[in-house]
Design a protein around this motif. Sequence first.
Motif, PDB file in Angstrom:
ATOM      1  N   GLN A   1       0.959  -1.061  -0.016  1.00 51.04           N
ATOM      2  CA  GLN A   1      -0.170  -0.040  -0.119  1.00 51.04           C
ATOM      3  C   GLN A   1       0.826   1.198   0.108  1.00 51.04           C
ATOM      4  O   GLN A   1       0.541   2.259  -0.718  1.00 51.04           O
ATOM      5  CB  GLN A   1      -0.853  -0.013   1.161  1.00 51.04           C
ATOM      6  N   SER A   2       1.863   1.173   0.766  1.00 54.67           N
ATOM      7  CA  SER A   2       2.745   2.385   0.687  1.00 54.67           C
ATOM      8  C   SER A   2       3.616   2.616  -0.500  1.00 54.67           C
ATOM      9  O   SER A   2       3.457   3.732  -1.013  1.00 54.67           O
ATOM     10  CB  SER A   2       3.997   2.108   1.852  1.00 54.67           C
ATOM     11  N   LEU A   3       3.916   1.414  -1.153  1.00 52.45           N
ATOM     12  CA  LEU A   3       4.508   1.412  -2.479  1.00 52.45           C
ATOM     13  C   LEU A   3       3.675   2.234  -3.561  1.00 52.45           C
ATOM     14  O   LEU A   3       3.905   2.766  -4.427  1.00 52.45           O
ATOM     15  CB  LEU A   3       4.863   0.275  -2.832  1.00 52.45           C
ATOM     16  N   ARG A   4       2.339   1.671  -3.460  1.00 51.08           N
ATOM     17  CA  ARG A   4       1.358   1.954  -4.417  1.00 51.08           C
ATOM     18  C   ARG A   4       1.094   3.662  -4.248  1.00 51.08           C
ATOM     19  O   ARG A   4       1.045   4.362  -5.328  1.00 51.08           O
ATOM     20  CB  ARG A   4      -0.024   1.205  -4.198  1.00 51.08           C
ATOM     21  N   SER A   5       0.898   4.071  -3.141  1.00 45.94           N
ATOM     22  CA  SER A   5       0.722   5.312  -2.794  1.00 45.94           C
ATOM     23  C   SER A   5       1.925   6.328  -3.172  1.00 45.94           C
ATOM     24  O   SER A   5       1.488   7.522  -3.836  1.00 45.94           O
ATOM     25  CB  SER A   5       0.515   5.596  -1.231  1.00 45.94           C
ATOM     26  N   LEU A   6       3.154   5.806  -3.109  1.00 42.53           N
ATOM     27  CA  LEU A   6       4.235   6.608  -3.606  1.00 42.53           C
ATOM     28  C   LEU A   6       4.332   6.743  -4.963  1.00 42.53           C
ATOM     29  O   LEU A   6       4.756   7.700  -5.387  1.00 42.53           O
ATOM     30  CB  LEU A   6       5.544   6.035  -2.867  1.00 42.53           C
TER      31      LEU A   6
END
Length: 366
Positions: A6-11
């Motif tokens: 989720q963090s990677l997608r948001s970034l």
Amino acid sequence: MKRNWQSLRSLTIASIKMYFRNVTAVFFTLFIPVLLIVIFGVLNNGSGSSINVAVTNYSQTDLSKTFVKTVKDITAIKVEELSEGQAADKLGKGKTDLQVVVPAEFGEFDQTGQPKEAQIKAYYNEGRPQQGQPAALILKQIVSGFNDNLHRTPQTLTVDTKGVKTNNLGVIDFLIPGIMAMSIMQLGVFSVAFGFISYKTSGALRRLQATPTHPVNFIIAQSVARLIVGMLQVCVLLFLGIKFFHLHLIGNILNLLIVATLGTIVFLAFGFGIAGWAKEENQAAPVANLISFPMLFLSGVFFPRDGFPHYLKVITDYLPLTYLADAMHRIANEGAGLTTVRGDILGLVIWGIVAFAIAVRLFRWE
């Protein structure tokens, strides 16, 4: 794991938004390649050129040599002597307008001293006859004059003209894949180098290390964002070429996108290497230009490398942009599959490994 994804997608989403908010980056990434295609497309549609003729002479008689010389002396015709296979290949790729085959018996005499019958074969591009047909008519006039000089014997020498189906490729068909390769190189080298250096000098990377966000996720997100932009570039240029400049896309679009993705990854590694080494933009600019500028003119982006001296062609065979441009040209213009361009793909993979190894060694967060 889920939180990390989720963090990677948001970034990644944030990186894409940041990229498109940078008007200068968008201008150079999308507008400049489009402008180049428009300029070359308009010039190509509106300019006249000489007629290119490929001649294969199987006869060694003086008459056949005189015939070829007569054709060469015509200022409107540019003659190249090639083997029959090479001439057919160039006609098929749209690199010549007329293929001429002079038979072995041209200019020979029989036992009675009479000239043997000989028929010259002339092949023009059926899809683009406006160049080949006039050249064929000129050939017929020349041969008619030769007939008159051979004891006034009519129809001893003849010309058989045929239209052949070809890929009907023009200048714009060569340019667009080259410009796509150039755009991918520029995106990878310049956008990464200058983007990350600005993050360095502003202290954004240093502050990032103090947050829960893993720095590797930030780099991956930036890379994915540029991969998406790179694919958007390719699609926009293909659309413009097909819609407005009659690009003949013979190959598979998916194969083209796969090679474009690999090329983007390779040049992203170059960009990270420059960004890791340079402390400010004044250091990055000369290195980025030193890497990219020679390749623009030596890798077959704007013109084929066939006319290069042998030593220069051997050297430029191993440039990363040469591998990318060659693969994209062969897929787009010849319908080549991924297995056909496996040599170019292998070259890009090797360059990618080397470039990433250098980038990892040089990269600094501050």
